[in-house]
Scaffold this motif. Structure first.
Motif, PDB file in Angstrom:
ATOM      1  N   LEU A  40      -1.800  19.239  -2.710  1.00  0.00           N
ATOM      2  CA  LEU A  40      -1.019  19.191  -1.603  1.00  0.00           C
ATOM      3  C   LEU A  40       0.110  19.662  -1.246  1.00  0.00           C
ATOM      4  O   LEU A  40       0.619  20.190  -0.396  1.00  0.00           O
ATOM      5  N   SER A  43      -2.058  22.538   1.239  1.00  0.00           N
ATOM      6  CA  SER A  43      -2.342  22.132   1.573  1.00  0.00           C
ATOM      7  C   SER A  43      -1.081  22.086   2.714  1.00  0.00           C
ATOM      8  O   SER A  43      -1.750  22.140   4.319  1.00  0.00           O
ATOM      9  N   THR A  44       0.027  21.836   2.587  1.00  0.00           N
ATOM     10  CA  THR A  44       0.988  21.948   3.167  1.00  0.00           C
ATOM     11  C   THR A  44       1.450  22.730   3.801  1.00  0.00           C
ATOM     12  O   THR A  44       2.372  22.950   4.829  1.00  0.00           O
ATOM     13  N   ASN A  47      -0.493  24.090   6.007  1.00  0.00           N
ATOM     14  CA  ASN A  47      -0.544  23.306   7.310  1.00  0.00           C
ATOM     15  C   ASN A  47      -2.108  22.921   7.363  1.00  0.00           C
ATOM     16  O   ASN A  47      -2.955  23.378   8.474  1.00  0.00           O
TER      17      ASN A  47
END
Length: 119
Positions: A40, A43-44, A47
């Protein structure tokens, strides 16, 4: 927000508790519980969640699916040994549910916004 982050937040404490309660294969279980929040995070940062469901975007998200293998192996080891208590079994089952929840949220968060609403 609780729905979206619930699986990620629950993975870490459940895997640490499983490590403390001496679940079989506890090193693998601890590592498997750390993977969803890490996925998470990057991936944040990069983007990856709103760019689509192409292979180049989904490949970096695949470790979260591989993370389910560790608790499944521990679950098989617990079921094979009848002397293990029910608490260890429940911890692994809760960890699997939290990981599946995290997988679902990441899958829904790909494809041009949440569930493709912006497509």
């Amino acid at each position: 927000m609780v729905f979206l982050l619930g699986g990620f937040v629950a993975c870490l404490p459940l895997s640490m508790l499983a490590f403390w309660k001496r679940v079989p294969l506890r090193g693998i279980v601890l590592f498997s519980g750390i993977i969803p929040p890490v996925v998470l995070g990057y991936s944040t940062f990069f983007n990856l969640l709103v760019r689509g469901r192409e292979l180049s975007q989904l490949a970096p998200l695949s470790p979260i699916i591989i993370a389910v293998i560790g608790p499944l192996m521990a679950l098989k080891a617990i079921k094979g040994n009848e002397q293990n208590g029910k608490l260890r079994l429940r911890l692994i089952q809760l960890l699997l549910v939290a990981q599946l929840w995290a997988i679902l949220v990441l899958w829904l968060a790909t494809n041009s916004g949440f569930m493709g609403a912006n497509a």
